[in-house]
Enzyme design. Sequence first.
Site, PDB file in Angstrom:
ATOM      1  N   ARG A  83       0.822  -1.223   0.000  1.00  0.00           N
ATOM      2  CA  ARG A  83       0.000   0.000   0.000  1.00  0.00           C
ATOM      3  C   ARG A  83       0.852   1.267   0.000  1.00  0.00           C
ATOM      4  O   ARG A  83       0.450   2.292  -0.558  1.00  0.00           O
ATOM      5  CB  ARG A  83      -0.934  -0.003   1.218  1.00  0.00           C
ATOM      6  CG  ARG A  83      -2.024   1.077   1.195  1.00  0.00           C
ATOM      7  CD  ARG A  83      -3.002   0.873   2.343  1.00  0.00           C
ATOM      8  NE  ARG A  83      -4.164   1.750   2.248  1.00  0.00           N
ATOM      9  CZ  ARG A  83      -4.421   2.771   3.073  1.00  0.00           C
ATOM     10  NH1 ARG A  83      -3.559   3.035   4.053  1.00  0.00           N
ATOM     11  NH2 ARG A  83      -5.509   3.501   2.936  1.00  0.00           N
ATOM     12  N   ILE A 109      -7.752   7.579  -0.795  1.00  0.00           N
ATOM     13  CA  ILE A 109      -7.594   6.134  -0.800  1.00  0.00           C
ATOM     14  C   ILE A 109      -8.341   5.624   0.430  1.00  0.00           C
ATOM     15  O   ILE A 109      -8.163   6.126   1.539  1.00  0.00           O
ATOM     16  CB  ILE A 109      -6.108   5.725  -0.774  1.00  0.00           C
ATOM     17  CG1 ILE A 109      -5.957   4.201  -0.735  1.00  0.00           C
ATOM     18  CG2 ILE A 109      -5.357   6.360   0.371  1.00  0.00           C
ATOM     19  CD1 ILE A 109      -4.505   3.732  -0.847  1.00  0.00           C
ATOM     20  N   SER A 110      -9.231   4.651   0.234  1.00  0.00           N
ATOM     21  CA  SER A 110     -10.138   4.227   1.299  1.00  0.00           C
ATOM     22  C   SER A 110      -9.404   3.473   2.403  1.00  0.00           C
ATOM     23  O   SER A 110      -8.309   2.941   2.208  1.00  0.00           O
ATOM     24  CB  SER A 110     -11.242   3.342   0.721  1.00  0.00           C
ATOM     25  OG  SER A 110     -12.001   4.037  -0.240  1.00  0.00           O
ATOM     26  N   LYS A 111     -10.045   3.411   3.572  1.00  0.00           N
ATOM     27  CA  LYS A 111      -9.507   2.655   4.700  1.00  0.00           C
ATOM     28  C   LYS A 111      -9.380   1.182   4.320  1.00  0.00           C
ATOM     29  O   LYS A 111     -10.293   0.620   3.700  1.00  0.00           O
ATOM     30  CB  LYS A 111     -10.424   2.791   5.908  1.00  0.00           C
ATOM     31  CG  LYS A 111     -10.538   4.175   6.472  1.00  0.00           C
ATOM     32  CD  LYS A 111     -11.629   4.258   7.534  1.00  0.00           C
ATOM     33  CE  LYS A 111     -11.352   3.325   8.701  1.00  0.00           C
ATOM     34  NZ  LYS A 111     -12.354   3.507   9.792  1.00  0.00           N
ATOM     35  N   PRO A 112      -8.287   0.519   4.684  1.00  0.00           N
ATOM     36  CA  PRO A 112      -8.148  -0.906   4.382  1.00  0.00           C
ATOM     37  C   PRO A 112      -9.306  -1.748   4.901  1.00  0.00           C
ATOM     38  O   PRO A 112      -9.760  -2.672   4.217  1.00  0.00           O
ATOM     39  CB  PRO A 112      -6.828  -1.275   5.071  1.00  0.00           C
ATOM     40  CG  PRO A 112      -6.044  -0.006   5.074  1.00  0.00           C
ATOM     41  CD  PRO A 112      -7.055   1.073   5.286  1.00  0.00           C
TER      42      PRO A 112
END
Length: 284
Positions: A83, A109-112
């Site tokens: 990431r 970028i979205s939260k994992p």
Amino acid sequence: MSGTPPRPRRFPASMPTTGGTPQDRLLRPQAHLHQIERERRVQSVPQGVGLDSPRVRQKMVERLKADGISHPSVLDAFLQVPRHLFVDTALVNQAYEDTSLPIGLGQTISKPSVVAAMMQLLCARPGLGALGGPGSGFRPDRPLGPCLEIGTGCGYQAALLACLATRVVSIERIRELHVKARQHLDAVAPLMGRSLMDVRLVHGDGMLGHAPSAPYHTIIAAAGGAAVPPAWLDQLAPGGRLVAPVAVSGGTQVLTVIDRLADGSLKHAQAGVVLFVPLKSGLS
């Protein structure tokens, strides 16, 4: 005059005798400009903080497990994809925290944990049995099948999807992000082997989907609107599943899950409150 002591010689200077060869004690000249540029590029790549270690990603995977992510293929994808190579250098030390990060142009970028939950929902769809018949092309090691992603962003989610899909078509409406995603995916391709060979990036209007490659077994959206665009539903195969944020009253977004049943009908469900950037039409 005899009373004045002789001055010490300044030139030529004598070499000290503290060990080593004279060449070792000579000052090095200033580095050539091309060498400086090469060193600058190397230093601009995050190093020395252990981000390239699989142990860092393993810690993120352990957190995902604690959050309820249990599908082995999803967990393995997060273990594979680095990431930190998809975020800006200034934010690289936050790459493996469970937080969304800005990627420029008003996007994130979205939260994992959110990405993992959406991918797990896609993998757990009830239509898998219908898609697994003879001649269907379904592969158990690629449970997402042909996958459509709405909102490429920096390319991180596309790389994750590529680990689980037979083919990924990813659409981004902002050209600058579309170009940046391609650069990111090209950079990580040597690390991931054949996984990224079946990712097609499209600069287009995500609300229209991508009919030329339809139908899709799975559709995932990284932006939320007031309703699911009809084009997405038209491009969803029987037995397929769509997961997308949808705005409800008060501006709250809920994760919406839509299954296309074998008879062609649609089944809707909700899977919790989320927060994504707004879904927009057109190109920029």
